[in-house]
Design a protein around this motif. Structure first.
Motif, short mmCIF file in Angstrom:
data_model
loop_
_atom_site.label_atom_id
_atom_site.label_comp_id
_atom_site.label_asym_id
_atom_site.label_seq_id
_atom_site.Cartn_x
_atom_site.Cartn_y
_atom_site.Cartn_z
N SER A 106 -13.73 -13.89 -48.31
CA SER A 106 -14.46 -15.13 -48.53
C SER A 106 -13.51 -16.25 -48.98
CB SER A 106 -15.56 -14.91 -49.57
OG SER A 106 -16.22 -16.10 -49.87
N LEU A 107 -12.63 -15.91 -49.90
CA LEU A 107 -11.67 -16.89 -50.41
C LEU A 107 -10.75 -17.37 -49.30
CD1 LEU A 107 -10.67 -18.38 -52.93
CD2 LEU A 107 -9.20 -16.40 -53.41
N ASP A 108 -10.29 -16.46 -48.46
CA ASP A 108 -9.43 -16.84 -47.33
C ASP A 108 -10.15 -17.83 -46.41
OD1 ASP A 108 -7.51 -15.11 -48.35
OD2 ASP A 108 -7.94 -13.50 -46.91
N ASN A 109 -11.42 -17.56 -46.12
CA ASN A 109 -12.20 -18.46 -45.25
C ASN A 109 -12.43 -19.82 -45.90
OD1 ASN A 109 -12.84 -17.11 -42.70
ND2 ASN A 109 -13.75 -15.56 -44.02
N LEU A 110 -12.64 -19.82 -47.21
CA LEU A 110 -12.81 -21.10 -47.92
C LEU A 110 -11.52 -21.92 -47.88
CD1 LEU A 110 -14.93 -19.84 -50.95
CD2 LEU A 110 -15.72 -21.39 -49.14
N HIS A 111 -10.38 -21.24 -48.07
CA HIS A 111 -9.09 -21.95 -48.00
C HIS A 111 -8.83 -22.53 -46.60
CE1 HIS A 111 -7.28 -21.60 -51.95
NE2 HIS A 111 -7.63 -20.34 -52.01
N LYS A 112 -9.13 -21.75 -45.56
CA LYS A 112 -8.98 -22.26 -44.19
C LYS A 112 -9.86 -23.49 -44.00
CE LYS A 112 -9.86 -18.44 -41.83
NZ LYS A 112 -10.02 -17.43 -40.75
N SER A 113 -11.06 -23.43 -44.53
CA SER A 113 -12.01 -24.54 -44.40
C SER A 113 -11.49 -25.80 -45.07
CB SER A 113 -13.36 -24.15 -44.99
OG SER A 113 -13.91 -23.05 -44.31
N LEU A 114 -10.97 -25.64 -46.28
CA LEU A 114 -10.46 -26.82 -46.99
C LEU A 114 -9.28 -27.43 -46.26
CD1 LEU A 114 -10.78 -28.63 -49.44
CD2 LEU A 114 -9.28 -27.08 -50.70
N ALA A 115 -8.41 -26.60 -45.71
CA ALA A 115 -7.26 -27.12 -44.96
C ALA A 115 -7.72 -27.96 -43.77
CB ALA A 115 -6.38 -25.96 -44.49
N VAL A 116 -8.74 -27.51 -43.06
CA VAL A 116 -9.25 -28.27 -41.91
C VAL A 116 -9.96 -29.54 -42.38
CG1 VAL A 116 -10.89 -28.23 -39.99
CG2 VAL A 116 -9.36 -26.30 -40.35
N LEU A 117 -10.73 -29.45 -43.44
CA LEU A 117 -11.43 -30.63 -43.96
C LEU A 117 -10.45 -31.73 -44.38
CD1 LEU A 117 -14.32 -28.96 -45.95
CD2 LEU A 117 -14.58 -30.56 -44.04
N ARG A 118 -9.26 -31.35 -44.75
CA ARG A 118 -8.24 -32.34 -45.15
C ARG A 118 -7.61 -33.03 -43.95
NH1 ARG A 118 -5.57 -28.60 -49.88
NH2 ARG A 118 -6.93 -29.31 -51.55
N THR A 119 -7.81 -32.46 -42.75
CA THR A 119 -7.14 -33.01 -41.56
C THR A 119 -8.12 -33.26 -40.42
OG1 THR A 119 -6.64 -30.79 -40.75
CG2 THR A 119 -4.95 -31.86 -42.12
N LEU A 120 -9.29 -33.74 -40.72
CA LEU A 120 -10.29 -34.01 -39.68
C LEU A 120 -9.80 -35.10 -38.74
CD1 LEU A 120 -13.59 -33.93 -41.77
CD2 LEU A 120 -12.74 -32.18 -40.19
N ARG A 121 -10.06 -34.88 -37.44
CA ARG A 121 -9.66 -35.85 -36.42
C ARG A 121 -10.84 -36.08 -35.48
NH1 ARG A 121 -5.80 -32.17 -36.56
NH2 ARG A 121 -3.87 -32.67 -37.61
N ALA A 122 -11.06 -37.31 -35.13
CA ALA A 122 -12.20 -37.67 -34.27
C ALA A 122 -12.15 -36.92 -32.94
CB ALA A 122 -12.22 -39.18 -34.02
N GLY A 123 -10.98 -36.78 -32.35
CA GLY A 123 -10.86 -36.11 -31.05
C GLY A 123 -11.14 -34.62 -31.10
N GLU A 124 -11.03 -34.02 -32.25
CA GLU A 124 -11.24 -32.57 -32.41
C GLU A 124 -12.43 -32.26 -33.31
OE1 GLU A 124 -7.63 -30.80 -33.94
OE2 GLU A 124 -6.40 -32.16 -32.75
N PHE A 125 -13.20 -33.28 -33.63
CA PHE A 125 -14.25 -33.15 -34.65
C PHE A 125 -15.24 -32.03 -34.35
CE2 PHE A 125 -18.22 -34.53 -36.76
CZ PHE A 125 -17.77 -34.53 -38.07
N GLN A 126 -15.77 -31.98 -33.14
CA GLN A 126 -16.78 -30.97 -32.81
C GLN A 126 -16.22 -29.55 -32.92
OE1 GLN A 126 -19.98 -31.49 -32.68
NE2 GLN A 126 -19.55 -33.67 -32.97
N GLU A 127 -15.02 -29.36 -32.43
CA GLU A 127 -14.37 -28.04 -32.52
C GLU A 127 -14.10 -27.68 -33.98
OE1 GLU A 127 -10.27 -25.80 -31.16
OE2 GLU A 127 -10.89 -27.59 -30.06
N GLN A 128 -13.65 -28.66 -34.76
CA GLN A 128 -13.40 -28.42 -36.18
C GLN A 128 -14.69 -28.06 -36.90
OE1 GLN A 128 -11.35 -32.20 -36.93
NE2 GLN A 128 -9.48 -31.07 -37.41
N MET A 129 -15.78 -28.76 -36.58
CA MET A 129 -17.07 -28.47 -37.21
C MET A 129 -17.53 -27.04 -36.87
SD MET A 129 -18.02 -30.97 -39.14
CE MET A 129 -16.29 -31.15 -39.54
N SER A 130 -17.29 -26.64 -35.65
CA SER A 130 -17.67 -25.29 -35.22
C SER A 130 -16.88 -24.24 -35.99
CB SER A 130 -17.45 -25.14 -33.71
OG SER A 130 -17.74 -23.83 -33.30
#
Length: 189
Positions: A106-130
């Protein structure tokens, strides 16, 4: 001389009036952010310190939610790692071991999530949200599975009750994170 004191007093009183509305604005920000969650009181209590930074930004609230979930997950995992296996019966030991592993996942998944949330990009937004929805859902499921492991154990044990209580709260924090992510996905960048 007295007119400068009067002017100073007026400015002082005006500044008090404007700062007294700040806590209500901050409270409004967190209330609005947490309105989409199932555990609104816990959300408001846990995320209120982020109000002055997050304001009305769904991406900042999502980051704040995941950050708080990480902190809570770490605390619970640390607590489980400190527990002596010998203090538990056989079935409880198996559940404890499984729960430790699940909380680490669970902690590993939360860390991956935070890393992506820090680098959100409009062109990849839908894939990142998924990806984020998958990871946060998995973090939530891991905690639910941990609780399932203690279902058939000695419910009378104070240690088991404490584990259930702590993991349940941590599960609520993951649920809050997922709700805030869903709000971000709906609103977009």
């Amino acid at each position: 001389m007295s007119s400068s004191i009067t002017v100073s007093l007026i400015f002082f009183l005006l500044s008090l009036g404007s700062t007294s509305s700040l806590p209500s604005k901050r409270s409004g920000y967190v209330q609005n952010a947490c309105s989409v969650t199932h555990y609104q009181n816990l959300c408001v209590q846990s995320l209120a310190p982020f109000s002055s930074v997050a304001k009305n930004s769904p991406s900042k609230w999502a980051r704040a939610g995941v950050s708080v979930a990480i902190s809570d997950n770490k605390d619970v995992l640390r607590s489980l790692l400190r527990m002596r296996r010998s203090a538990f019966g056989k079935r409880d030991r198996v559940a404890l071991s499984d729960c430790r592993e699940l909380l680490q996942d669970s902690l590993d998944n939360l860390h991956k999530s935070l890393a992506v949330l820090r680098t959100l990009r409009a062109g990849e937004f839908q894939e990142q949200m998924s990806d984020l929805a998958t990871w946060l859902s998995t973090a939530l499921t891991d905690k639910d599975t941990c609780l399932d492991g203690f279902e058939k154990t000695s419910a009378k044990s104070a240690m088991v009750r404490m584990i259930r209580r702590r993991v349940t709260t941590s599960m609520y924090m993951s649920s809050i994170s997922l709700a805030l992510l869903n709000k971000l996905a709906a609103n977009g960048l």
